[in-house]
Design a protein around this motif. Structure first.
Motif, PDB file in Angstrom:
ATOM      1  N   VAL A 162      29.756  31.999  44.837  1.00  0.00           N
ATOM      2  CA  VAL A 162      31.093  32.218  44.288  1.00  0.00           C
ATOM      3  C   VAL A 162      31.041  32.986  42.973  1.00  0.00           C
ATOM      4  O   VAL A 162      31.910  33.822  42.690  1.00  0.00           O
ATOM      5  CB  VAL A 162      31.817  30.868  44.088  1.00  0.00           C
ATOM      6  CG1 VAL A 162      33.101  31.041  43.289  1.00  0.00           C
ATOM      7  CG2 VAL A 162      32.111  30.228  45.438  1.00  0.00           C
ATOM      8  N   ALA A 163      30.018  32.740  42.157  1.00  0.00           N
ATOM      9  CA  ALA A 163      29.929  33.373  40.835  1.00  0.00           C
ATOM     10  C   ALA A 163      29.985  34.894  40.919  1.00  0.00           C
ATOM     11  O   ALA A 163      30.587  35.546  40.052  1.00  0.00           O
ATOM     12  CB  ALA A 163      28.647  32.933  40.128  1.00  0.00           C
ATOM     13  N   LEU A 164      29.392  35.474  41.958  1.00  0.00           N
ATOM     14  CA  LEU A 164      29.368  36.931  42.107  1.00  0.00           C
ATOM     15  C   LEU A 164      30.328  37.400  43.197  1.00  0.00           C
ATOM     16  O   LEU A 164      30.107  38.438  43.825  1.00  0.00           O
ATOM     17  CB  LEU A 164      27.948  37.405  42.420  1.00  0.00           C
ATOM     18  CG  LEU A 164      26.937  37.274  41.280  1.00  0.00           C
ATOM     19  CD1 LEU A 164      25.560  37.743  41.726  1.00  0.00           C
ATOM     20  CD2 LEU A 164      27.388  38.074  40.062  1.00  0.00           C
ATOM     21  N   SER A 165      31.405  36.649  43.395  1.00  0.00           N
ATOM     22  CA  SER A 165      32.370  37.005  44.435  1.00  0.00           C
ATOM     23  C   SER A 165      33.797  37.003  43.914  1.00  0.00           C
ATOM     24  O   SER A 165      34.736  36.799  44.675  1.00  0.00           O
ATOM     25  CB  SER A 165      32.258  36.033  45.624  1.00  0.00           C
ATOM     26  OG  SER A 165      30.965  36.049  46.185  1.00  0.00           O
ATOM     27  N   SER A 166      33.953  37.237  42.610  1.00  0.00           N
ATOM     28  CA  SER A 166      35.305  37.237  42.062  1.00  0.00           C
ATOM     29  C   SER A 166      36.132  38.358  42.681  1.00  0.00           C
ATOM     30  O   SER A 166      35.639  39.453  42.932  1.00  0.00           O
ATOM     31  CB  SER A 166      35.266  37.406  40.540  1.00  0.00           C
ATOM     32  OG  SER A 166      34.685  38.629  40.186  1.00  0.00           O
ATOM     33  N   GLU A 167      37.394  38.043  42.960  1.00  0.00           N
ATOM     34  CA  GLU A 167      38.356  38.990  43.549  1.00  0.00           C
ATOM     35  C   GLU A 167      37.946  39.457  44.945  1.00  0.00           C
ATOM     36  O   GLU A 167      38.455  40.462  45.427  1.00  0.00           O
ATOM     37  CB  GLU A 167      38.548  40.211  42.639  1.00  0.00           C
ATOM     38  CG  GLU A 167      38.777  39.883  41.163  1.00  0.00           C
ATOM     39  CD  GLU A 167      39.912  38.892  40.936  1.00  0.00           C
ATOM     40  OE1 GLU A 167      40.891  38.930  41.692  1.00  0.00           O
ATOM     41  OE2 GLU A 167      39.813  38.074  40.004  1.00  0.00           O
ATOM     42  N   GLN A 214      29.988  34.571  29.914  1.00  0.00           N
ATOM     43  CA  GLN A 214      29.889  35.518  31.016  1.00  0.00           C
ATOM     44  C   GLN A 214      31.100  35.382  31.916  1.00  0.00           C
ATOM     45  O   GLN A 214      31.706  34.303  32.003  1.00  0.00           O
ATOM     46  CB  GLN A 214      28.604  35.293  31.809  1.00  0.00           C
ATOM     47  CG  GLN A 214      28.398  33.879  32.283  1.00  0.00           C
ATOM     48  CD  GLN A 214      27.060  33.696  32.978  1.00  0.00           C
ATOM     49  OE1 GLN A 214      26.609  34.559  33.709  1.00  0.00           O
ATOM     50  NE2 GLN A 214      26.422  32.567  32.748  1.00  0.00           N
ATOM     51  N   LYS A 215      31.448  36.466  32.576  1.00  0.00           N
ATOM     52  CA  LYS A 215      32.596  36.479  33.477  1.00  0.00           C
ATOM     53  C   LYS A 215      32.095  36.322  34.902  1.00  0.00           C
ATOM     54  O   LYS A 215      31.307  37.139  35.383  1.00  0.00           O
ATOM     55  CB  LYS A 215      33.376  37.782  33.320  1.00  0.00           C
ATOM     56  CG  LYS A 215      33.981  37.960  31.941  1.00  0.00           C
ATOM     57  CD  LYS A 215      34.653  39.317  31.801  1.00  0.00           C
ATOM     58  CE  LYS A 215      35.204  39.517  30.394  1.00  0.00           C
ATOM     59  NZ  LYS A 215      35.808  40.866  30.228  1.00  0.00           N
ATOM     60  N   ILE A 216      32.546  35.279  35.568  1.00  0.00           N
ATOM     61  CA  ILE A 216      32.099  34.999  36.933  1.00  0.00           C
ATOM     62  C   ILE A 216      33.282  34.580  37.794  1.00  0.00           C
ATOM     63  O   ILE A 216      34.381  34.305  37.289  1.00  0.00           O
ATOM     64  CB  ILE A 216      31.029  33.889  36.958  1.00  0.00           C
ATOM     65  CG1 ILE A 216      31.617  32.557  36.459  1.00  0.00           C
ATOM     66  CG2 ILE A 216      29.808  34.288  36.142  1.00  0.00           C
ATOM     67  CD1 ILE A 216      30.683  31.384  36.633  1.00  0.00           C
ATOM     68  N   GLY A 217      33.049  34.519  39.099  1.00  0.00           N
ATOM     69  CA  GLY A 217      34.065  34.034  40.009  1.00  0.00           C
ATOM     70  C   GLY A 217      34.132  32.512  39.978  1.00  0.00           C
ATOM     71  O   GLY A 217      33.107  31.840  39.938  1.00  0.00           O
ATOM     72  N   TYR A 241      26.220  43.046  43.434  1.00  0.00           N
ATOM     73  CA  TYR A 241      26.780  43.142  42.085  1.00  0.00           C
ATOM     74  C   TYR A 241      26.899  44.597  41.645  1.00  0.00           C
ATOM     75  O   TYR A 241      27.930  45.019  41.106  1.00  0.00           O
ATOM     76  CB  TYR A 241      25.900  42.371  41.107  1.00  0.00           C
ATOM     77  CG  TYR A 241      26.286  42.550  39.653  1.00  0.00           C
ATOM     78  CD1 TYR A 241      27.426  41.953  39.137  1.00  0.00           C
ATOM     79  CD2 TYR A 241      25.519  43.343  38.808  1.00  0.00           C
ATOM     80  CE1 TYR A 241      27.794  42.128  37.813  1.00  0.00           C
ATOM     81  CE2 TYR A 241      25.870  43.519  37.487  1.00  0.00           C
ATOM     82  CZ  TYR A 241      27.012  42.909  36.992  1.00  0.00           C
ATOM     83  OH  TYR A 241      27.371  43.097  35.684  1.00  0.00           O
ATOM     84  N   ILE A 242      25.848  45.394  41.893  1.00  0.00           N
ATOM     85  CA  ILE A 242      25.885  46.804  41.516  1.00  0.00           C
ATOM     86  C   ILE A 242      26.994  47.529  42.270  1.00  0.00           C
ATOM     87  O   ILE A 242      27.739  48.337  41.700  1.00  0.00           O
ATOM     88  CB  ILE A 242      24.517  47.464  41.783  1.00  0.00           C
ATOM     89  CG1 ILE A 242      23.462  46.864  40.843  1.00  0.00           C
ATOM     90  CG2 ILE A 242      24.594  48.978  41.595  1.00  0.00           C
ATOM     91  CD1 ILE A 242      22.048  47.304  41.156  1.00  0.00           C
ATOM     92  N   GLY A 243      27.109  47.224  43.558  1.00  0.00           N
ATOM     93  CA  GLY A 243      28.184  47.833  44.343  1.00  0.00           C
ATOM     94  C   GLY A 243      29.560  47.449  43.826  1.00  0.00           C
ATOM     95  O   GLY A 243      30.482  48.281  43.785  1.00  0.00           O
ATOM     96  N   ARG A 244      29.723  46.215  43.377  1.00  0.00           N
ATOM     97  CA  ARG A 244      31.005  45.749  42.876  1.00  0.00           C
ATOM     98  C   ARG A 244      31.354  46.405  41.536  1.00  0.00           C
ATOM     99  O   ARG A 244      32.520  46.543  41.199  1.00  0.00           O
ATOM    100  CB  ARG A 244      30.969  44.226  42.735  1.00  0.00           C
ATOM    101  CG  ARG A 244      30.996  43.505  44.082  1.00  0.00           C
ATOM    102  CD  ARG A 244      30.614  42.041  43.929  1.00  0.00           C
ATOM    103  NE  ARG A 244      31.542  41.343  43.044  1.00  0.00           N
ATOM    104  CZ  ARG A 244      32.734  40.885  43.404  1.00  0.00           C
ATOM    105  NH1 ARG A 244      33.134  41.049  44.658  1.00  0.00           N
ATOM    106  NH2 ARG A 244      33.508  40.257  42.561  1.00  0.00           N
TER     107      ARG A 244
END
Length: 382
Positions: free
Chosen positions: A190-195, A228-231, A272-275
C-alpha cells in the motif's frame, strides 16, 4: 557479533552515521566489482586494478597476477580496471589497444568476443542480486519471520478503507492477486500504491469478499522522525502477543524467500520510478549518499540484523540502477553490445564517445539532484 552490535548502535552524530554507511556500501560495492572481476578473470582478461572507492588510493597490494587491489579515498562506488580501459567506466582506449602487442591484445577486455564482454559487464549487477538473495535467505534461516494476521482491528473515519467498505474483523488474504501472509505485507504494498486502485480480497467470517480501494497519499513520520509521503488505507491493527507467530525456515524455503524478497524490491523500485514519470510519486523521495548515511545510522540502532537487511536492499537497488541503459553504467555497455550484435559491428568511436559523454552528464545530473534532495531532506526539513 556482540562487538558489531555495540559498534553500530553506539554513539551518534557523524561517527554514528559514517561507520554503518561505510560498512553497508563497502559490502555492496565489493561484491558488485567482484562479479566483474571473477568473470573477467575467467574469460582471460588482464585486470590492472580492483578498487573500492574512487580518488586517491589509501592503501592496497598486488596479487600474484599483477592486479592492484586498493581502497580509495571516496567510498561512493568502485571499479575494476581491465587492460585496454581508458578510465574506471571501462571506456575503451583505442589508441592504447592499437599499440599493444599480440600477447597484450589477447588479454584486453575490448578484444574479447561479444558474449564474453557482455558476461563480464552483466556479472556486476547479477552479483548484487545474488548477494541480496543470500542476505535475505540467511536472515530467514537465522531469525525466521514474525507474522501477525492481516486483520482489520479498527478503521479511520473518512479514510479510503471506510469508503471501500472494509469492516472490523476482515482478514486480508490477497492484493491484486498477490497472497498476503502478514499485516506487514499490506503496509509494504500500500505504501507505494497511493492514488492507484487496488483489488483487495478479504475473508469476512468465512466468506471471500473483494473490495476496490485507492490508497491516499499522506505524509507520515517514522520512528526516527523521518517524514515521507506514502499511500495509506486508514486501517489500524493492534496485535497482541498471542497473535504473533514466528515461522522457521529451512535452507530451501529460505532460498525461495530470498528470491521472492529480491523480486519484490525490484518490482516495487521499477513501479516507483514509473509512478514518478506519470506524476503519482514525488521525485524528492529519491536519495543519495547523505540519505544512505543517515538511514544506515538509524537502522544500525536496531541491530546488526537490520543493518545487514539494509545492505541486501541497497544491493538490489545498486544492481538494478546499474542495468539502466545509460552509457557509463553497466546497462549502457550492454546497450552498446546489443547494438553491435544487431549491426554485426560496434558503433563508431565517435558515436561511442558521444554516448559516454551524454551518459556522464546524466549520471552527474542525477547525483546532483539526489544530493540536493538529501540536503533539503536531512538539513532543511522541519
Amino acid at each position: 557479533m556482540e562487538f558489531l552490535e555495540g559498534l553500530f548502535s553506539a554513539g551518534g552524530g557523524l561517527f554514528g552515521y559514517l561507520i554503518p554507511a561505510l560498512f553497508v556500501l563497502t559490502i555492496v560495492v565489493f561484491i558488485h566489482e567482484l562479479g566483474h572481476f571473477m568473470v573477467g578473470r575467467w574469460c582471460g582478461v588482464t585486470i590492472k586494478a580492483f578498487s573500492v572507492g574512487f580518488g586517491p588510493e589509501l592503501f592496497g597490494f598486488y596479487d600474484k597476477h599483477g592486479t592492484r587491489w586498493k581502497f580509495s579515498a571516496i567510498p561512493l562506488g568502485g571499479y575494476v580496471k581491465f587492460l585496454g580501459d581508458e578510465n574506471a567506466a571501462s571506456v575503451p582506449d583505442q589508441d592504447a589497444i592499437s599499440q599493444m602487442s599480440d600477447e597484450d591484445r589477447a588479454g584486453a577486455l575490448h578484444t574479447k568476443p561479444l558474449w564474453a564482454r557482455a558476461a563480464i559487464v552483466a556479472a556486476g549487477p547479477i552479483a548484487n542480486f545474488l548477494l541480496a538473495i543470500v542476505i535475505f535467505a540467511g536472515l530467514l534461516m537465522v531469525y525466521g519471520k514474525a507474522i501477525t494476521p492481516a486483520r482489520v482491528d479498527s478503521i479511520v473515519p473518512n479514510s479510503a478503507a471506510e469508503t471501500a467498505g472494509f469492516e472490523v474483523g476482515d482478514i486480508m488474504i490477497a492484493i491484486d492477486g498477490n497472497e498476503i501472509e502478514a499485516f506487514s505485507d499490506i503496509q509494504r504494498i500500500v505504501a507505494l500504491s497511493s492514488e492507484s486502485t487496488l483489488q483487495i480480497t478479504v475473508d469476512r467470517g468465512g466468506e471471500l469478499v473483494t473490495l476496490s480501494t485507492t490508497p491516499r497519499r499522506q505524509e507520515i513520520t517514522d520512528q526516527f522522525g523521518n517524514k515521507q509521503k506514502i499511500g495509506v488505507l486508514g486501517i489500524r491493527h493492534q496485535a497482541s502477543p498471542e497473535d504473533v507467530r514466528r515461522v522457521a525456515y529451512g535452507p530451501g524455503e529460505a532460498l525461495v524467500g530470498g528470491v521472492k524478497e529480491t523480486y519484490f524490491i525490484i518490482d516495487r523500485t521499477l513501479g516507483y520510478i514509473g509512478r514518478i514519470f506519470v506524476g503519482k510519486e514525488d521525485a524528492d523521495q529519491l536519495g543519495g549518499p547523505i540519505r544512505v548515511a543517515q538511514v544506515s545510522g538509524q537502522v544500525a540502532t536496531l541491530g546488526i540484523a537490520a543493518l545487514i537487511n539494509l545492505a541486501g536492499m541497497l544491493s538490489v537497488s545498486i544492481g538494478l540502477i546499474n542495468l539502466f541503459p545509460v552509457p557509463m553504467l553497466d546497462g549502457g555497455h550492454l546497450l552498446f553490445f546489443a547494438i553491435e550484435a544487431v549491426r554485426g559491428k560496434p558503433l563508431s568511436e565517435k558515436n561511442q564517445e558521444l554516448g559516454f559523454k551524454i551518459g556522464l552528464a546524466m549520471v552527474l545530473s542525477l547525483m546532483v539532484f539526489a544530493t540536493f534532495n538529501d540536503i533539503s531532506y536531512v538539513f532543511l526539513s522541519d
